[in-house]
Structure formats: structure tokens, C-alpha cells
Design a protein around this motif. Sequence first.
Motif, mmCIF file in Angstrom:
data_model
loop_
_atom_site.group_PDB
_atom_site.id
_atom_site.type_symbol
_atom_site.label_atom_id
_atom_site.label_comp_id
_atom_site.label_asym_id
_atom_site.label_seq_id
_atom_site.Cartn_x
_atom_site.Cartn_y
_atom_site.Cartn_z
ATOM 1 N N GLN A 14 0.835 -1.210 0.000
ATOM 2 C CA GLN A 14 0.000 0.000 0.000
ATOM 3 C C GLN A 14 0.870 1.262 0.000
ATOM 4 O O GLN A 14 0.619 2.217 0.725
ATOM 5 N N ASN A 80 -5.093 -4.044 7.673
ATOM 6 C CA ASN A 80 -3.938 -3.551 6.920
ATOM 7 C C ASN A 80 -2.676 -4.335 7.284
ATOM 8 O O ASN A 80 -1.819 -4.583 6.438
ATOM 9 N N TYR A 83 -2.996 -7.472 5.338
ATOM 10 C CA TYR A 83 -2.644 -7.219 3.941
ATOM 11 C C TYR A 83 -1.124 -7.191 3.760
ATOM 12 O O TYR A 83 -0.587 -7.763 2.800
#
Length: 200
Positions: A14, A80, A83
Motif C-alpha cells: 500500500q 492492513n 494485507y
Amino acid sequence: MKPTGPSSQTYFSQRLRLHYADWGNEDAPPLILVHGGEDHCRSWDWVASELQADWHVIAPDLRGHGDSQWTADGNYPIMNFVYDLSQLVEQFGYDQVTIVSHSLGGNTALRYAGLYPEKVRKIVAIEGLGPSPKMIEERNATPVHEHWRKWYADKRAKATRKHREYDSFEEALSRMHAENSYLTADQARHLCEHAVIRNE
């Protein structure tokens, strides 16, 4: 005995630059060590040094921890972290991994295993189950608007918080050892060396 050091590596998730310690032995089966909330990847050094002969040990710094980048908004939802772990496994190209994890890392790893069971050969999660049923019940008793108001107030308070600063490394080391009295002097020094950042 102070463990010998791993190589320091980075990957991206990200758009964040995330760090991991790689203990080598690339031909061995992969073992990912995932640290807890108020910790960093080098806390696994003693474990990793014992396992590196039989495993390709990789210990990531979770986002906002250790040498990994912080998020711009200071928001760290659990998914997150999941992820990021998924990205690490994907970028290495592993079919399966073994994971040993603690606390926040355990919660992250268990969620990853739930989403991608085919990717996880074995998992150890130490204190990774999250809040107890009693804590969840207490949380659910708080009206939603009060929960969010408290969350906003906590965020505001953290936004004004400054990093702890010490006049010397020895002062930081003294605090590290005082807060973690179960560590030996050598362990406290090793962890402190990897936790502090020198200011200008």
C-alpha cells in the motif's frame, strides 16, 4: 550470547516502505516471525538465531513499528497488517509458510491463516486471539456514538504526543531495562540498539 545479525531488507505494501530482517538460508522452508504491538522484528533475534540452520527465517517490522514506515494518518486497522503479511508472502512467491507470532502479530497471522488457509503450513499464535468475551461485552455496552467520541479524543491526544527523547543512549537503555526487568543486560542493550533513533 548476542545473536549474529540478519540482513536488513524492504518491501512495499500500500505504498508504504516496510522493513524485514532476513536470516538467510533461502533453500530452507520459510518461517515468518511476526512481533507484537509495542515491539519490533529484532525482538525475535534469539529465536531466529536458533532456527536459522533449519529455516529461512524472515521477521517483518509491522507498519508503524521498528524500521517500517508509519501511515500518514496514524490509523492502523488490523486488516492492513494482514494485507502487509499477505504482500510479504506473495512477493517472496511462497506456496506455503510456517508462522510464529505474538499478540498483535498473532491476531494478524490468525486472520491471514483464516483468509488463506492453503498458504499456511503451520501456525503458532501466542496471545493472538484479541479481546476476551468479557471485554467484548463491556465494549458492546458502550453506545456507538460514545465509542467514536472516545476514539476521536484518543486520536487527538496521540496527535500531540511527542516521541520519548533521551539525553544519551545509556539513559534510553536504563529505561528499557527498568521497564523490562526480565531481560538480561545484554538483551536489553541489543533490543535498545535496534529501537532507538538518533536525532540531529
